[in-house]
Enzyme design. Structure first.
Site, mmCIF file in Angstrom:
data_model
loop_
_atom_site.group_PDB
_atom_site.id
_atom_site.type_symbol
_atom_site.label_atom_id
_atom_site.label_comp_id
_atom_site.label_asym_id
_atom_site.label_seq_id
_atom_site.Cartn_x
_atom_site.Cartn_y
_atom_site.Cartn_z
ATOM 1 N N GLN A 264 -9.397 28.133 -13.628
ATOM 2 C CA GLN A 264 -10.601 27.480 -13.096
ATOM 3 C C GLN A 264 -11.264 28.316 -12.011
ATOM 4 O OE1 GLN A 264 -8.642 23.421 -12.439
ATOM 5 N NE2 GLN A 264 -10.749 22.873 -12.892
ATOM 6 N N GLU B 8 -3.438 19.428 -15.297
ATOM 7 C CA GLU B 8 -3.450 20.813 -14.788
ATOM 8 C C GLU B 8 -2.820 21.783 -15.792
ATOM 9 O OE1 GLU B 8 -5.390 21.498 -12.442
ATOM 10 O OE2 GLU B 8 -5.667 19.378 -12.000
ATOM 11 N N LEU C 137 -12.913 19.194 -11.788
ATOM 12 C CA LEU C 137 -13.839 20.022 -11.008
ATOM 13 C C LEU C 137 -14.641 20.971 -11.897
ATOM 14 C CD1 LEU C 137 -11.487 20.881 -8.007
ATOM 15 C CD2 LEU C 137 -13.425 19.287 -7.998
HETATM 16 NI NI NI Z 1 -9.433 19.792 -14.199
#
Ligand code: NI
Length: 192
Positions: A55, A146, A104
């Site tokens: 990410q 995750e 996010l």
């Molecule tokens: Ni995520």
């Protein structure tokens, strides 16, 4: 001082590509330890419950998880700061629950995802020491979200009923009260 990294948004290929295993030699380097500090600082800055290395555009098998009275997820039970290197998850039993997730990397969208309620987690910690523990309930959902990132998967891939997709505002207006009740039941059943 750690650096706050840019967070890849859905559509960036790095979110969909497989991540590389981290060797003990690589893990021990000051550069890699600084990267882990950046990952944690970026997670805190964005108020995430977790953040995976890809990410922040580093395709390696590292993720950080922490929940400490998170205003983004006020109903989530706390999780102490946990850094996982090369994590492997194994479901224990076949019980699942419906989690309302956000990410996010997926701006302003939430949706219902089915998650295993009980897992074994095997990984290394940031010092290269083996971790082997179990996680349950809402917390187990966070671990699965995750580790999915490290496999190139986003929560939207796992949404079974697309009519559950909603903005954060609509979540608060139409779903949060019922979901908080569901969270209470999961926590009562699983302890977290
Ligand atoms: Ni995520």
């Amino acid at each position: 001082m750690p650096t706050i990294r840019a967070i890849a948004q859905i559509g960036e290929p790095v979110l969909r590509e497989p991540t590389r295993e981290v060797s003990r030699e690589q893990l021990e380097t000051p550069e890699f330890q600084r990267f882990i500090d950046d990952l944690i600082a970026t997670m805190h800055h964005a108020r995430g419950a977790g953040l995976a290395a890809n990410q922040v555009f580093e395709p390696v098998q590292v993720c950080a998880i922490e929940v400490r009275d998170n205003p983004r997820y006020p109903y989530k039970p706390n999780i102490p700061l946990t850094v996982l290197i090369n994590p492997q998850l194994t479901p224990i039993g076949d019980e699942t629950f419906e989690n309302f997730e956000g990410c996010l990397s997926v701006p302003n969208l939430r949706g219902v995802v089915r998650r295993h309620a009980h897992l074994r987690v095997q990984a290394l910690n940031r010092h290269g020491e083996p971790l082997d523990f179990e996680t349950r309930g809402i917390t187990a959902g966070t671990f699965q979200h995750e580790v999915d990132h490290l496999r190139g998967k986003l929560f939207v891939d796992r949404v079974e009923d697309p009519t559950t997709l909603c903005t954060w505002d609509a979540f608060g207006r139409y779903h949060e009260a019922a979901f908080r009740e569901r969270v209470k039941q999961v926590v009562a059943r699983w302890g977290s």
